[in-house]
Design a protein around this motif. Structure first.
Motif, PDB file in Angstrom:
ATOM      1  N   ALA A  23      43.795  -1.086 -41.972  1.00  0.00           N
ATOM      2  CA  ALA A  23      44.861  -0.572 -42.833  1.00  0.00           C
ATOM      3  C   ALA A  23      44.286   0.348 -43.904  1.00  0.00           C
ATOM      4  CB  ALA A  23      45.618  -1.729 -43.477  1.00  0.00           C
ATOM      5  N   LYS A  24      43.156  -0.029 -44.457  1.00  0.00           N
ATOM      6  CA  LYS A  24      42.522   0.793 -45.487  1.00  0.00           C
ATOM      7  C   LYS A  24      42.084   2.140 -44.914  1.00  0.00           C
ATOM      8  CE  LYS A  24      39.402   0.253 -49.350  1.00  0.00           C
ATOM      9  NZ  LYS A  24      38.482  -0.634 -50.043  1.00  0.00           N
ATOM     10  N   ALA A  25      41.597   2.119 -43.680  1.00  0.00           N
ATOM     11  CA  ALA A  25      41.176   3.365 -43.031  1.00  0.00           C
ATOM     12  C   ALA A  25      42.357   4.307 -42.829  1.00  0.00           C
ATOM     13  CB  ALA A  25      40.512   3.057 -41.698  1.00  0.00           C
ATOM     14  N   GLN A  26      43.562   3.747 -42.699  1.00  0.00           N
ATOM     15  CA  GLN A  26      44.773   4.555 -42.521  1.00  0.00           C
ATOM     16  C   GLN A  26      45.387   4.964 -43.863  1.00  0.00           C
ATOM     17  OE1 GLN A  26      47.389   2.241 -40.078  1.00  0.00           O
ATOM     18  NE2 GLN A  26      46.080   2.405 -38.267  1.00  0.00           N
ATOM     19  N   GLY A  27      44.747   4.557 -44.959  1.00  0.00           N
ATOM     20  CA  GLY A  27      45.228   4.954 -46.277  1.00  0.00           C
ATOM     21  C   GLY A  27      46.221   4.003 -46.899  1.00  0.00           C
ATOM     22  N   ARG A  28      46.401   2.851 -46.329  1.00  0.00           N
ATOM     23  CA  ARG A  28      47.337   1.869 -46.883  1.00  0.00           C
ATOM     24  C   ARG A  28      46.598   0.934 -47.824  1.00  0.00           C
ATOM     25  NH1 ARG A  28      49.823   0.003 -41.188  1.00  0.00           N
ATOM     26  NH2 ARG A  28      50.574   2.028 -40.519  1.00  0.00           N
ATOM     27  N   THR A  29      47.267   0.570 -48.897  1.00  0.00           N
ATOM     28  CA  THR A  29      46.701  -0.393 -49.819  1.00  0.00           C
ATOM     29  C   THR A  29      47.693  -1.520 -50.006  1.00  0.00           C
ATOM     30  OG1 THR A  29      47.592   0.805 -51.717  1.00  0.00           O
ATOM     31  CG2 THR A  29      45.335   1.314 -51.074  1.00  0.00           C
ATOM     32  N   GLY A  30      47.199  -2.694 -50.247  1.00  0.00           N
ATOM     33  CA  GLY A  30      48.063  -3.842 -50.447  1.00  0.00           C
ATOM     34  C   GLY A  30      48.269  -4.116 -51.914  1.00  0.00           C
TER      35      GLY A  30
END
Length: 66
Positions: free
Chosen positions: A13-20
């Motif tokens: 998810a981080k590689a796709q630019g998403r952050t939690g």
């Protein structure tokens, strides 16, 4: 095994630019407005109501910048 899969999912998810996590309430504009109002002597309660944030959030944001 569960931990490894969870970590792999978070990394993907981080590689796709998403952050939690929860979105921040205080952005740079609100923080600048809060600092200016505080410098003028306005109360923290009044500033918090005007910016639609809690007093605790405002105190935390002001403490982080000092």
């Amino acid at each position: 095994m569960v931990v490894e899969r969870t970590r792999a999912g978070l990394d993907a998810a981080k590689a796709q630019g998403r952050t939690g996590g929860r979105p921040t309430v205080m952005d740079a504009d609100k923080l600048a407005a809060a600092k200016a109002r505080k410098a003028k002597g306005e109360s923290v309660t009044a500033i918090a109501k005007a910016l639609n944030v809690s007093r605790a959030t405002l105190y935390r944001a002001l403490a982080d910048t000092e």
